[in-house]
Design an enzyme around this catalytic site. Structure first.
Site, PDB file in Angstrom:
ATOM      1  N   ASP A  88       1.681  75.947  44.213  1.00 25.10           N
ATOM      2  CA  ASP A  88       0.808  74.778  44.215  1.00 25.10           C
ATOM      3  C   ASP A  88       1.112  74.005  45.492  1.00 25.10           C
ATOM      4  O   ASP A  88       2.167  74.170  46.093  1.00 25.10           O
ATOM      5  CB  ASP A  88       1.063  73.932  42.966  1.00 25.10           C
ATOM      6  CG  ASP A  88      -0.010  72.874  42.753  1.00 25.10           C
ATOM      7  OD1 ASP A  88      -0.989  72.867  43.529  1.00 25.10           O
ATOM      8  OD2 ASP A  88       0.139  72.057  41.837  1.00 25.10           O
ATOM      9  N   ASP A 123      -6.232  70.218  47.496  1.00 29.93           N
ATOM     10  CA  ASP A 123      -7.492  69.656  47.013  1.00 29.93           C
ATOM     11  C   ASP A 123      -7.244  68.286  46.396  1.00 29.93           C
ATOM     12  O   ASP A 123      -6.103  67.873  46.211  1.00 29.93           O
ATOM     13  CB  ASP A 123      -8.120  70.587  45.978  1.00 29.93           C
ATOM     14  CG  ASP A 123      -7.180  70.860  44.817  1.00 29.93           C
ATOM     15  OD1 ASP A 123      -6.126  71.485  45.051  1.00 29.93           O
ATOM     16  OD2 ASP A 123      -7.473  70.432  43.688  1.00 29.93           O
ATOM     17  N   ALA A 194      -7.978  70.247  37.265  1.00 25.62           N
ATOM     18  CA  ALA A 194      -8.112  68.940  36.607  1.00 25.62           C
ATOM     19  C   ALA A 194      -8.634  69.039  35.177  1.00 25.62           C
ATOM     20  O   ALA A 194      -9.421  68.203  34.734  1.00 25.62           O
ATOM     21  CB  ALA A 194      -8.997  68.018  37.443  1.00 25.62           C
ATOM     22  N   CYS A 280       8.585  84.284  13.369  1.00 30.12           N
ATOM     23  CA  CYS A 280       8.477  85.027  14.620  1.00 30.12           C
ATOM     24  C   CYS A 280       9.601  86.050  14.642  1.00 30.12           C
ATOM     25  O   CYS A 280      10.656  85.849  14.017  1.00 30.12           O
ATOM     26  CB  CYS A 280       8.590  84.057  15.802  1.00 30.12           C
ATOM     27  SG  CYS A 280       8.716  84.843  17.422  1.00 30.12           S
ATOM     28  N   CYS A 282      10.738  87.457  17.718  1.00 27.28           N
ATOM     29  CA  CYS A 282      11.252  87.608  19.075  1.00 27.28           C
ATOM     30  C   CYS A 282      12.781  87.632  19.039  1.00 27.28           C
ATOM     31  O   CYS A 282      13.404  87.388  17.996  1.00 27.28           O
ATOM     32  CB  CYS A 282      10.736  86.495  19.979  1.00 27.28           C
ATOM     33  SG  CYS A 282      11.543  84.892  19.736  1.00 27.28           S
ATOM     34  N   CYS A 285      14.344  84.309  17.768  1.00 23.55           N
ATOM     35  CA  CYS A 285      14.080  84.028  16.352  1.00 23.55           C
ATOM     36  C   CYS A 285      14.733  85.047  15.428  1.00 23.55           C
ATOM     37  O   CYS A 285      14.937  84.773  14.240  1.00 23.55           O
ATOM     38  CB  CYS A 285      12.574  83.978  16.109  1.00 23.55           C
ATOM     39  SG  CYS A 285      11.773  82.614  16.990  1.00 23.55           S
TER      40      CYS A 285
END
EC number: 2.4.2.48
Length: 649
Positions: A88, A123, A194, A280, A282, A285
């Site tokens: 960015d 921008d 935005a 979950c 994962c 978890c």
């Protein structure tokens, strides 16, 4: 360079190549803090999970110790990431603080200097609640900076790819203007900017409209990035509307506040601590109970919670990719949008844009059509079917109803007298289903629950309009009965072949023209499958013209069928014109690449059967296009047509 590999809705499973590195889309870019000491999740894990990350060049530029490392060793070394790095430019800081200590060209130079793969112009981000005058003035300044940035890259011979951010606040015409103007510049990726304030306020209807009004005017051959979208609950809808890239700081920011991401929303670890286990599987978890995680030291708890958030974020992206491959992305979107009423607003508003969305949705899919609620009535498959009903050349029409218990395809479960009347069945979901085409996708390939009364009435207006449009051809029940009795008394030699008549109507529906004239109707024959008993081929003098594909009953041309289509369809219908330099490759049956497409039928849809011709409209080959008409003219990379066969000289 961007190539589409698979698609559903407006979602694209694709490949972006940047500096020799590949990114599979759709994907998420984890936000990486340029200061390694402030990075929540280890870069070892990030490197395993991500093809691309995004970091902040402005923070790097304004922090002396970070800037020194970046300028001497490069941004990849600074953040310890080997693949594609996007930066960015300071626009976020500009939106928060109102000013930044760097100029638009200065930050472009810096991003190039530190070896960024994809940089971003500085921008002017314009929030949703500013005046129109402010939004317009910001847009003018963004256009100037964009043009200067492109010019700077060209003049200096910079290698970095560039993001050209679409602005315009909540004003949809300004979003359109921004997309038009920026789309004419040579940007590599188009972020939609935005929108974070809209997402934070759950204004998903506006988010959906901003995406669509931007997409309508952006080049189709460039990826689109939804800036700041990092919550997995919004990914499916955004992908279905054509977004390819997302960035997530949410995985870390939410963790710092004890928030636990799921694909359906956000939970709070404090509220979960008395649960036996997490919802979950994962790594985090699976190794910790909610109470164990909650009781950890704050820094460790935040790190592990951020890891879970990252896992579930990538898991949703993988789920979406699979849905695109399987052709059931719409079902996933409808499921996700029912997780929050405001998301449902986002789903409902897109019905206004179905004419645009339908152009990108494949004509046939691997999976059947699953009706999951009232919003399914507005899906592109139904919209397209209603439009294409007018392709059929009707002589006599009889509209009727059948019992709700009648199984599909209707014609196999009704005692219909074979004749040349087009019998159309009133259908609660598809409006009208002609018996002669009722095996074609999605008319037979669907699952629909028992409908409520208000759902059954949804198509009443459509049926009335159809009958009014064709009023001179509509038969009432008495006339229909008289006609079929009269037809039944004809000699067998004077009767039409019902199978051939059926295939003729299917060809009209699929290709939009009368392919079988009266002479051909008498010459062609059908062949049925020994296993299913259904029509499998259309033949002329024992030579196959078309094969009815088993999964969707689309008519797939053989060489003679392609020649027949070429004869019957007026130019440019169902044609793709290619450059003379690749004629011989096409004749040899090799795939046609996008950069060699010179012209085409602008009304083509993804996965339609097409004719490949030269500039003199000489038939060279036939196959399936993965792109629609507009995309065929805009893409310059990747396969455009997968050929089924070529015509040698």
């Amino acid at each position: 360079m961007f190539e589409i590999k698979a698609r559903d809705a407006m979602g694209r499973l694709g490949s972006i190549t940047i500096n020799g590195k590949k990114i599979e889309t759709p994907t998420i870019m984890p936000v990486i803090h340029p200061n390694p000491k402030k990075q929540t999740v280890s870069m070892d894990l990030i490197n395993k999970m991500a093809d691309v990350v995004i970091t902040n060049s402005y923070i790097t530029y304004t922090t002396p110790e970070l800037r020194e490392i970046a300028e001497t060793k490069g941004i990849h070394e600074l953040i310890d990431f080997k693949n594609v790095v996007v930066t960015d430019s300071g626009s976020f800081q500009l939106s928060v603080y109102g000013d930044v200590n760097v100029g638009p060209m200065e930050i472009i130079d810096f991003q190039e200097k530190i070896g960024v793969d994809v940089g971003t112009i500085l921008d002017i981000p314009t929030g949703p609640d500013v005046s129109r005058e402010k939004a317009e003035s910001d847009l003018i300044e963004t256009f100037k900076r964009a043009e200067d940035s492109i010019k700077r890259r060209k003049e200096m011979g910079y290698k970095l790819a560039l993001n050209g951010t679409i602005q315009g606040s909540k004003y949809l015409d300004l979003r359109q203007k921004s997309a038009e103007v920026m789309g004419k510049m040579d940007f590599d990726i188009y972020p939609i900017g935005a929108v974070v304030p809209l997402m934070e306020d759950y204004r998903y209807r506006e988010v959906a409209e901003v995406i669509l009004n931007s997409k309508m005017h952006l080049p189709t051959n460039k990826p689109v990035h939804l800036f700041g979208c990092g919550h997995p609950m919004l990914f499916a809808l955004s992908v279905a509307l054509g977004c390819d890239l997302f960035d997530s700081a949410a995985y870390a920011l939410y963790a710092k506040n004890g928030r636990y991401l799921t694909a359906d929303g956000t939970l709070h670890l404090e509220d979960m601590k008395d649960l036996k286990s997490f919802p979950c599987t994962c790594k985090v978890c699976s190794e910790y109970t909610p109470k164990q995680l909650y009781n950890l030291e704050e820094k460790e708890k935040t790190r592990l919670l951020a890891e879970h958030n990252l896992y579930v974020t990538f898991e949703e992206i993988d789920r979406i990719k699979n849905a695109i491959k399987e052709g059931n992305l719409w079902e996933l979107v409808e499921e996700r949008c029912r997780s929050h009423p405001k998301l449902l607003n986002g789903l409902r508003v897109i019905s206004k844009y179905m004419d645009f969305i339908e152009k990108h949705d494949p004509v046939s899919k691997k999976s059947g059509f699953f009706y999951t609620g009232y919003e399914s009535m507005n899906r592109p498959e139904i919209y397209r079917h209603k439009q294409r009903l007018d392709r059929i050349q009707y002589d006599k029409i009889y509209v009727t109803s059948v019992s709700e218990n009648t199984s599909k395809p209707y014609h196999e479960n009704l005692s219909n007298v074979p004749c040349d009347v087009d019998v159309l069945i009133k259908d609660g979901v598809f409006g009208l289903v002609p018996l002669n085409i009722d095996t074609m996708y999605p008319l037979a390939q669907n699952e629909v629950p028992d409908l409520y009364d208000f759902e059954k009435k949804y198509n009443n207006e459509f049926v009335s309009e159809f009958k009014e449009k064709h009023s001179e051809k509509i038969l009432d029940i008495s006339t229909y009965n008289y006609y079929i009795n009269h037809y039944g008394k004809k000699k067998e030699c004077d009767k039409i072949n019902p199978d051939v008549f059926r295939v003729g109507k299917m060809l009209e529906y699929q290709y939009g023209a009368k392919i079988l004239d009266e002479e051909l109707m008498e010459k062609v024959k059908t062949r049925r499958s020994k296993n299913t008993g259904r029509i499998r081929n259309l033949l002329l003098e024992k030579e196959v013209l078309f094969t009815l594909r088993a999964n969707d009953n689309f008519l797939i041309p053989a060489k003679s069928g392609a020649e027949l289509l070429h004869e019957k369809l007026e130019f440019p219908k169902y044609r793709i014109v290619i450059d003379s330099s690749v004629e011989e490759y096409a004749r040899a049956g090799k795939s046609v690449y996008s950069k060699f497409v010179k012209d085409c039928d602008p009304e083509l849809r993804p996965f339609e059967e097409v004719l490949v011709v030269n500039s003199d409209d000489e038939l060279l080959a036939y196959g399936t296009t993965i792109l629609n008409g507009r995309e065929l003219m805009e893409f310059d990379y990747g396969v455009a047509v997968t050929l089924r066969g070529g015509l040698k000289k």
